[in-house]
Scaffold this motif. Structure first.
Motif, mmCIF file in Angstrom:
data_model
loop_
_atom_site.group_PDB
_atom_site.id
_atom_site.type_symbol
_atom_site.label_atom_id
_atom_site.label_comp_id
_atom_site.label_asym_id
_atom_site.label_seq_id
_atom_site.Cartn_x
_atom_site.Cartn_y
_atom_site.Cartn_z
ATOM 1 N N ASN A 144 99.330 72.388 24.014
ATOM 2 C CA ASN A 144 97.975 72.434 24.581
ATOM 3 C C ASN A 144 97.916 73.397 25.762
ATOM 4 O OD1 ASN A 144 96.568 70.624 22.865
ATOM 5 N ND2 ASN A 144 97.473 68.864 23.906
ATOM 6 N N ASP A 145 98.994 73.419 26.541
ATOM 7 C CA ASP A 145 99.051 74.260 27.737
ATOM 8 C C ASP A 145 98.984 75.744 27.390
ATOM 9 O OD1 ASP A 145 99.110 74.559 30.473
ATOM 10 O OD2 ASP A 145 101.281 74.341 30.664
ATOM 11 N N VAL A 146 99.541 76.129 26.239
ATOM 12 C CA VAL A 146 99.547 77.548 25.854
ATOM 13 C C VAL A 146 98.366 77.905 24.949
ATOM 14 C CG1 VAL A 146 102.052 77.723 26.102
ATOM 15 C CG2 VAL A 146 101.066 77.222 23.840
ATOM 16 N N GLY A 147 97.423 76.975 24.792
ATOM 17 C CA GLY A 147 96.213 77.288 24.039
ATOM 18 C C GLY A 147 96.270 76.969 22.568
ATOM 19 N N LEU A 148 97.318 76.267 22.128
ATOM 20 C CA LEU A 148 97.388 75.845 20.726
ATOM 21 C C LEU A 148 96.892 74.405 20.652
ATOM 22 C CD1 LEU A 148 100.831 77.377 19.688
ATOM 23 C CD2 LEU A 148 98.543 78.247 19.160
ATOM 24 N N ASN A 149 95.584 74.262 20.672
ATOM 25 C CA ASN A 149 95.016 72.930 20.706
ATOM 26 C C ASN A 149 93.856 72.809 19.694
ATOM 27 O OD1 ASN A 149 93.372 74.659 22.141
ATOM 28 N ND2 ASN A 149 93.464 73.505 24.052
ATOM 29 N N PRO A 150 93.706 71.615 19.167
ATOM 30 C CA PRO A 150 94.538 70.440 19.441
ATOM 31 C C PRO A 150 95.943 70.611 18.864
ATOM 32 C CG PRO A 150 92.996 69.943 17.680
ATOM 33 C CD PRO A 150 92.613 71.306 18.205
ATOM 34 N N ALA A 151 96.926 70.164 19.649
ATOM 35 C CA ALA A 151 98.327 70.389 19.274
ATOM 36 C C ALA A 151 98.668 69.772 17.927
ATOM 37 C CB ALA A 151 99.239 69.820 20.368
ATOM 38 N N ASP A 152 98.037 68.661 17.587
ATOM 39 C CA ASP A 152 98.339 67.996 16.312
ATOM 40 C C ASP A 152 98.081 68.908 15.116
ATOM 41 O OD1 ASP A 152 99.136 65.698 17.552
ATOM 42 O OD2 ASP A 152 97.208 64.653 17.310
ATOM 43 N N ASP A 153 97.182 69.870 15.271
ATOM 44 C CA ASP A 153 96.881 70.792 14.162
ATOM 45 C C ASP A 153 98.005 71.801 13.937
ATOM 46 O OD1 ASP A 153 94.495 69.488 13.917
ATOM 47 O OD2 ASP A 153 93.255 71.118 14.717
ATOM 48 N N TYR A 154 98.897 71.951 14.904
ATOM 49 C CA TYR A 154 99.942 72.979 14.828
ATOM 50 C C TYR A 154 101.351 72.409 14.663
ATOM 51 C CZ TYR A 154 96.431 76.318 16.436
ATOM 52 O OH TYR A 154 95.309 77.117 16.543
#
Length: 363
Positions: A144-154
């Motif tokens: 989430n901190d690096v902009g990959l949010n929502p994290a669960d999707d990644y």
């Protein structure tokens, strides 16, 4: 910045044995590549030091040696008051928890068989004793901190399911998940589309402000480094030829090589004077006497081929290794403020990591 620097590199040298010809070996001459040659640099806590130079200038070797991925030939690398060159394997492992790197190519860096969760969790598994829930929570927070949010999707995606920009964000997440004190960024934008580069730069700037790490940003692109760096060091053939604040280097370059780099930056008006440097000789056995830049320098003087100019730090926060900015006086065949071009007997050296390309600035 107050107190001692986080990183203090002193007299660093990294030499490699080079392939020698029959007659060179017959005469007992040692041929070597001086990839990094008597280099001094400091990085303060929380600041960004940018290192710029064309291919073959020694940037990659500097990174690898600073992180002790390569052992130096000579010199000291002082990290938080301790010389890491003297570290045992156990101490070196502890150091690497505090110093992380973002590599240049996100397509090659990530293991194609590991999910995003596995890639980011790996440093935590190596250095921390966390439960599965703690591991899951820390990885999710970092994504989430690096902009990959929502994290669960990644979390359960594989690298081939990600875009180039998303891959680089995963690499950044993996580098910061341990909350390092030093982050080394090795050309982190060079494999990305221009449309993605500004987003990564803004991300690094925000992360540094929030986490407080120092950043060692290495690139050949002056137009990028002037945006991210507090200070810039310009490298040419293993040596630092100029250091200063980002504004000093870009607005008032002193060394002829720095002037050529700055002149290559595009402008809206196109009124910047162009500086064209001759292409260097493609000769691994050449022995450059004096200043290593003088064969290409448009302002070369006779003394430039006779002695090596030292970094002159007479100006506050500014260092330049050029006789144009030294008071030169003759004496016993050498010059004031210089180092001897050759005090090593019959040794023959080449001062390039690889044949430099003809580029002179921003790509």
């Amino acid at each position: 910045m107050s107190g001692e620097p986080l990183v203090d590199i002193r007299g660093l040298k990294k030499h490699y044995a080079a392939e020698s010809g029959f007659f060179t070996r017959l005469l007992g001459r040692e041929s070597k590549v001086e990839a990094v040659d008597d280099l001094d640099l400091t990085i303060d806590r929380g600041e960004t030091l940018g290192v710029i130079g064309e291919s073959g200038s020694g940037k990659s070797t500097l990174i690898e040696t600073t992180l002790r991925l390569e052992d130096p030939t000579e010199g000291e690398i002082v990290f938080d008051g301790e010389d890491i060159c003297d570290y045992s394997n156990k101490e070196l492992r502890a150091f690497r928890e505090r110093a992380q790197i973002i590599f240049q190519d996100p397509y090659e860096t990530l293991n194609p068989r590991k999910t995003v969760f596995q890639a980011v969790a790996e440093p935590l598994k190596n250095f921390r004793d966390l439960s599965h829930d703690e591991l899951q929570s820390k990885v999710e927070e970092t994504l989430n901190d690096v902009g990959l949010n929502p994290a669960d999707d990644y979390m359960e995606l594989f690298p081939d399911q990600l875009s180039g920009g998303e891959r680089q964000r995963v690499c950044i997440a993996r580098a910061i998940v341990l909350d390092p004190d030093l982050l080394v960024a090795d050309e982190p934008l060079s494999m990305l589309d221009v449309s993605l580069q500004s987003g990564i730069l803004r991300l690094l700037d925000r992360l540094q402000e929030e986490h407080g790490f120092a950043m060692f940003y290495v690139t050949h692109n002056l137009s990028v480094v002037k945006l991210v760096a507090d200070r810039i060091a310009v490298m040419y053939l293993g040596k630092v030829v100029e250091q200063g604040t980002a504004d000093q280097i870009v607005e008032d370059p002193k060394h002829p090589y720095t002037r050529a780099l700055v002149a290559s930056l595009p402008t809206l008006t196109g009124d910047r004077e162009r500086v064209l440097l001759p292409i260097p000789e493609d000769d691994d056995d050449r022995d450059i006497q004096g200043c290593q830049f003088h064969p290409r320098c448009p302002d070369a003087m006779p003394e430039c081929s006779e002695a090596v100019p030292a970094l002159d730090d007479s100006e506050t926060d500014r260092q330049v290794a050029c006789f144009l900015h030294h008071e030169v006086t003759e004496g016993d065949g050498e010059f004031a403020g210089t180092t001897s071009p050759s005090d090593e007997g019959m040794e023959s050296d080449t001062r390039t990591e690889e044949p430099p390309q003809s580029e002179t600035g921003a790509q």
